[in-house]
Design a protein around this motif. Structure first.
Motif, mmCIF file in Angstrom:
data_model
loop_
_atom_site.group_PDB
_atom_site.id
_atom_site.type_symbol
_atom_site.label_atom_id
_atom_site.label_comp_id
_atom_site.label_asym_id
_atom_site.label_seq_id
_atom_site.Cartn_x
_atom_site.Cartn_y
_atom_site.Cartn_z
ATOM 1 N N UNK A 188 0.836 -1.206 0.000
ATOM 2 C CA UNK A 188 0.000 0.000 0.000
ATOM 3 C C UNK A 188 0.869 1.253 0.000
ATOM 4 N N UNK A 189 1.987 1.188 0.748
ATOM 5 C CA UNK A 189 2.886 2.350 0.779
ATOM 6 C C UNK A 189 3.550 2.574 -0.577
ATOM 7 N N UNK A 190 3.912 1.464 -1.262
ATOM 8 C CA UNK A 190 4.498 1.603 -2.600
ATOM 9 C C UNK A 190 3.489 2.199 -3.573
ATOM 10 N N UNK A 191 2.244 1.705 -3.491
ATOM 11 C CA UNK A 191 1.207 2.240 -4.370
ATOM 12 C C UNK A 191 0.965 3.717 -4.082
ATOM 13 N N UNK A 192 0.964 4.072 -2.807
ATOM 14 C CA UNK A 192 0.769 5.466 -2.430
ATOM 15 C C UNK A 192 1.909 6.337 -2.939
ATOM 16 N N UNK A 193 3.146 5.770 -2.845
ATOM 17 C CA UNK A 193 4.303 6.517 -3.313
ATOM 18 C C UNK A 193 4.238 6.734 -4.824
ATOM 19 N N UNK A 194 3.882 5.675 -5.561
ATOM 20 C CA UNK A 194 3.765 5.805 -7.014
ATOM 21 C C UNK A 194 2.676 6.787 -7.385
ATOM 22 N N UNK A 195 1.573 6.741 -6.645
ATOM 23 C CA UNK A 195 0.481 7.683 -6.916
ATOM 24 C C UNK A 195 0.928 9.115 -6.674
ATOM 25 N N UNK A 196 1.679 9.328 -5.598
ATOM 26 C CA UNK A 196 2.165 10.669 -5.294
ATOM 27 C C UNK A 196 3.127 11.150 -6.381
ATOM 28 N N UNK A 197 3.946 10.223 -6.899
ATOM 29 C CA UNK A 197 4.869 10.595 -7.969
ATOM 30 C C UNK A 197 4.095 11.023 -9.221
ATOM 31 N N UNK A 198 3.051 10.243 -9.530
ATOM 32 C CA UNK A 198 2.248 10.588 -10.696
ATOM 33 C C UNK A 198 1.550 11.934 -10.524
ATOM 34 N N UNK A 199 1.021 12.158 -9.327
ATOM 35 C CA UNK A 199 0.358 13.437 -9.046
ATOM 36 C C UNK A 199 1.355 14.578 -9.176
ATOM 37 N N UNK A 200 2.580 14.357 -8.663
ATOM 38 C CA UNK A 200 3.599 15.398 -8.736
ATOM 39 C C UNK A 200 3.970 15.698 -10.191
ATOM 40 N N UNK A 201 4.108 14.619 -11.004
ATOM 41 C CA UNK A 201 4.430 14.822 -12.408
ATOM 42 C C UNK A 201 3.345 15.638 -13.111
ATOM 43 N N UNK A 202 2.088 15.288 -12.835
ATOM 44 C CA UNK A 202 0.984 16.010 -13.457
ATOM 45 C C UNK A 202 0.979 17.475 -13.029
ATOM 46 N N UNK A 203 1.249 17.660 -11.742
ATOM 47 C CA UNK A 203 1.282 19.045 -11.238
ATOM 48 C C UNK A 203 2.430 19.819 -11.881
ATOM 49 N N UNK A 204 3.584 19.130 -12.045
ATOM 50 C CA UNK A 204 4.731 19.793 -12.681
ATOM 51 C C UNK A 204 4.406 20.157 -14.133
ATOM 52 N N UNK A 205 3.765 19.189 -14.863
ATOM 53 C CA UNK A 205 3.400 19.474 -16.257
ATOM 54 C C UNK A 205 2.392 20.606 -16.357
ATOM 55 N N UNK A 206 1.471 20.591 -15.380
ATOM 56 C CA UNK A 206 0.471 21.657 -15.405
ATOM 57 C C UNK A 206 1.106 23.011 -15.140
ATOM 58 N N UNK A 207 2.085 23.052 -14.248
ATOM 59 C CA UNK A 207 2.757 24.321 -13.975
ATOM 60 C C UNK A 207 3.535 24.785 -15.209
ATOM 61 N N UNK A 208 4.148 23.812 -15.911
ATOM 62 C CA UNK A 208 4.886 24.171 -17.126
ATOM 63 C C UNK A 208 3.941 24.751 -18.189
ATOM 64 N N UNK A 209 2.770 24.126 -18.364
ATOM 65 C CA UNK A 209 1.795 24.633 -19.331
ATOM 66 C C UNK A 209 1.322 26.036 -18.965
ATOM 67 N N UNK A 210 1.066 26.186 -17.656
ATOM 68 C CA UNK A 210 0.599 27.495 -17.192
ATOM 69 C C UNK A 210 1.662 28.559 -17.464
ATOM 70 N N UNK A 211 2.950 28.174 -17.247
ATOM 71 C CA UNK A 211 4.049 29.130 -17.488
ATOM 72 C C UNK A 211 4.142 29.474 -18.958
ATOM 73 N N UNK A 212 3.972 28.467 -19.847
ATOM 74 C CA UNK A 212 4.040 28.711 -21.305
ATOM 75 C C UNK A 212 2.884 29.585 -21.756
ATOM 76 N N UNK A 213 1.721 29.383 -21.136
ATOM 77 C CA UNK A 213 0.555 30.182 -21.516
ATOM 78 C C UNK A 213 0.726 31.634 -21.157
ATOM 79 N N UNK A 214 1.392 31.883 -20.057
ATOM 80 C CA UNK A 214 1.597 33.285 -19.649
ATOM 81 C C UNK A 214 2.596 33.991 -20.556
ATOM 82 N N UNK A 215 3.496 33.194 -21.159
ATOM 83 C CA UNK A 215 4.490 33.783 -22.054
ATOM 84 C C UNK A 215 3.822 34.182 -23.352
#
Length: 215
Positions: A188-215
């Motif tokens: 369960x901890x491994x699954x939670x860790x993988x889920x957190x990694x995926x959430x972080x990646x999505x959040x990072x991609x979303x921040x990158x898109x938001x930054x590109x949109x502002x440019x």
């Protein structure tokens, strides 16, 4: 077979405590079993010895009685021994071995002689009385040993059942349940860790898109 239990940290701690308690109980019961078996074997050896002493004492008493009858005649001996008044007492107490009560038997005799006139009697009469008194004392000790052996044997049997139950059922089941619960928690901890990694990646991609949109 592993028990059905929720795979939580609190349950894991409870299982560890149960396993520790069961292991300690197994060690203590195993020590108790060893002590009881040693005591049982010691008493069996003593009982064998006392059985031989009782058999010999009764044989000597019987021979002495026959000798007395031959010297004085059966009727005379019957009359003499009918006049014998000896108060016997058996004092019972006990001792404990690993919680098992074992009896103590003390046999004593209080004589109220003279029982008869010494005229017309022989020393064989006194010898016969003494022989039977000795035999009775030995029989009291033999009875003590036999009862102690029966009680110890019962307790050894019960203790062996408990040791086997802990060793072959309780402890293996706890080990299996503990391993299963630990594995589920780690999974369960491994699954939670993988889920957190995926959430972080999505959040990072979303921040990158938001930054590109502002440019």
């Amino acid at each position: 077979m592993a028990r059905a239990i929720a795979p939580t940290r609190s349950n894991l701690l409870k299982l560890k405590d149960e396993l520790k308690f069961a292991t300690l109980g197994h060690e203590l019961l195993d020590q108790k079993r060893s002590i009881l078996i040693v005591e049982l074997l010691t008493l069996v050896d003593q009982a064998v010895e006392y059985q031989a002493r009782v058999d010999k004492a009764l044989a000597l008493a019987s021979d002495s009685m026959q000798h007395t009858v031959m010297e004085m005649g059966r009727l005379r001996v019957a009359n003499l021994f009918g006049a014998v008044t000896i108060d016997s007492s058996i004092e019972l107490s006990d001792r404990k071995v690993m919680g098992v009560r074992l009896p103590r038997v003390e046999t004593s005799f209080v004589e109220k002689g003279p029982y008869f006139s010494p005229e017309g009697t022989t020393l064989a009469v006194e010898d016969t009385l003494e022989a039977y008194r000795d035999a009775l004392k030995l029989m009291g000790r033999l009875a003590e040993l036999k009862v102690s052996i029966m009680r110890l044997a019962r307790e050894v049997k019960k203790t062996i059942r408990k040791v086997n139950a802990l060793e072959k059922i309780v402890i293996p089941e706890l080990d299996e349940t503990l391993a299963y619960t630990r594995g589920r928690i780690e999974e369960a901890e491994r699954e939670s860790f993988m889920l957190m990694k995926q959430v972080k990646k999505r959040m990072d991609r979303q921040r990158e898109k938001d930054a590109e949109g502002r440019e």
